[in-house]
Design a protein around this motif. Structure first.
Motif, PDB file in Angstrom:
ATOM      1  N   ARG A   1       0.807  -1.222   0.000  1.00 46.27           N
ATOM      2  CA  ARG A   1       0.000   0.000   0.000  1.00 46.27           C
ATOM      3  C   ARG A   1       0.841   1.273   0.000  1.00 46.27           C
ATOM      4  O   ARG A   1       0.738   2.099  -0.889  1.00 46.27           O
ATOM      5  CB  ARG A   1      -0.949   0.003   1.191  1.00 46.27           C
ATOM      6  N   LYS A   2       1.655   1.448   0.994  1.00 46.70           N
ATOM      7  CA  LYS A   2       2.434   2.686   1.117  1.00 46.70           C
ATOM      8  C   LYS A   2       3.469   2.831  -0.009  1.00 46.70           C
ATOM      9  O   LYS A   2       3.560   3.898  -0.617  1.00 46.70           O
ATOM     10  CB  LYS A   2       3.092   2.759   2.493  1.00 46.70           C
ATOM     11  N   PRO A   3       4.251   1.792  -0.306  1.00 39.47           N
ATOM     12  CA  PRO A   3       5.211   1.939  -1.411  1.00 39.47           C
ATOM     13  C   PRO A   3       4.551   2.281  -2.755  1.00 39.47           C
ATOM     14  O   PRO A   3       5.122   3.020  -3.556  1.00 39.47           O
ATOM     15  CB  PRO A   3       5.913   0.581  -1.472  1.00 39.47           C
ATOM     16  N   LEU A   4       3.356   1.750  -2.997  1.00 40.50           N
ATOM     17  CA  LEU A   4       2.665   2.085  -4.246  1.00 40.50           C
ATOM     18  C   LEU A   4       2.318   3.569  -4.291  1.00 40.50           C
ATOM     19  O   LEU A   4       2.492   4.226  -5.318  1.00 40.50           O
ATOM     20  CB  LEU A   4       1.382   1.254  -4.391  1.00 40.50           C
ATOM     21  N   LEU A   5       1.831   4.106  -3.195  1.00 40.44           N
ATOM     22  CA  LEU A   5       1.454   5.522  -3.157  1.00 40.44           C
ATOM     23  C   LEU A   5       2.657   6.450  -3.191  1.00 40.44           C
ATOM     24  O   LEU A   5       2.536   7.608  -3.583  1.00 40.44           O
ATOM     25  CB  LEU A   5       0.610   5.816  -1.917  1.00 40.44           C
ATOM     26  N   GLN A   6       3.817   5.967  -2.789  1.00 40.25           N
ATOM     27  CA  GLN A   6       5.011   6.807  -2.762  1.00 40.25           C
ATOM     28  C   GLN A   6       5.661   6.966  -4.130  1.00 40.25           C
ATOM     29  O   GLN A   6       6.536   7.809  -4.295  1.00 40.25           O
ATOM     30  CB  GLN A   6       6.031   6.230  -1.770  1.00 40.25           C
ATOM     31  N   ARG A   7       5.235   6.208  -5.084  1.00 40.28           N
ATOM     32  CA  ARG A   7       5.825   6.286  -6.424  1.00 40.28           C
ATOM     33  C   ARG A   7       5.100   7.332  -7.270  1.00 40.28           C
ATOM     34  O   ARG A   7       3.879   7.385  -7.306  1.00 40.28           O
ATOM     35  CB  ARG A   7       5.733   4.938  -7.135  1.00 40.28           C
ATOM     36  N   ALA A   8       5.884   8.128  -7.959  1.00 42.41           N
ATOM     37  CA  ALA A   8       5.300   9.128  -8.855  1.00 42.41           C
ATOM     38  C   ALA A   8       4.717   8.461 -10.097  1.00 42.41           C
ATOM     39  O   ALA A   8       3.728   8.931 -10.649  1.00 42.41           O
ATOM     40  CB  ALA A   8       6.347  10.157  -9.252  1.00 42.41           C
TER      41      ALA A   8
END
Length: 160
Positions: A47-54
């Motif tokens: 969840r978090k790593p996906l949202l952190q990607r531009a």
């Protein structure tokens, strides 16, 4: 198929989808987590790593949509829909969900309906680096009026 067998099959499908997204993120398969909790564990891990990607590579789109559709919990399918909306645009996400609703199995249609609600999340520049440095993005990515109209028509036709 009995309800219990159906639920087990759905859980295995969701596990397969969550595992694929985790694999794309190079996060492993959480083999040390009991199978009954593994899919949710993987969903939480990505969840978090996906949202952190531009940006997300194209290869992420179909697995994210599948995970959103197969996630049995309407409270959590957002974990896959939200990064897809930010990275690929609301229009594309809603179009994929519409396709599941029109051509999918009964389970996929139900999953698309759960995920459809999540596809309407408000987009915020502070939530994802998918926005340009000035906090803007191409509005065409999120134009969804035609898809929403087609969704309503699909639901209307299926109700008759």
């Amino acid at each position: 198929m009995a309800d219990e067998e159906h639920n087990e099959a759905a859980a295995r499908s969701f596990l397969s989808c969550a595992t694929e997204v985790a694999r794309l993120m190079d996060l492993g398969n959480a083999a040390d987590v009991p199978e009954a909790r593994r899919a949710r564990h993987l969903a939480h891990a990505v969840r978090k790593p996906l949202l952190q990607r531009a940006n997300l590579p194209e290869e992420f789109f179909a697995p994210l949509m599948a995970a959103a559709v197969y996630d049995p919990d309407p409270s959590f399918c957002l974990w896959f829909v939200e990064p897809a909306v930010y990275a690929f645009g609301r229009h594309r996400v809603m179009t994929a969900l519409l396709d599941y609703r029109q051509t999918g199995t009964d389970a996929e249609q139900a999953g698309a309906e759960r995920a459809w609600y999540c596809a309407h999340i408000p987009l915020r520049a502070d939530r994802s680096p998918a926005y340009a440095p000035g906090g803007r993005r191409d509005p065409a990515m999120d134009e969804s009026r035609e898809v929403r109209d087609e969704w309503r028509e699909t639901l209307r036709r299926s109700a008759t």
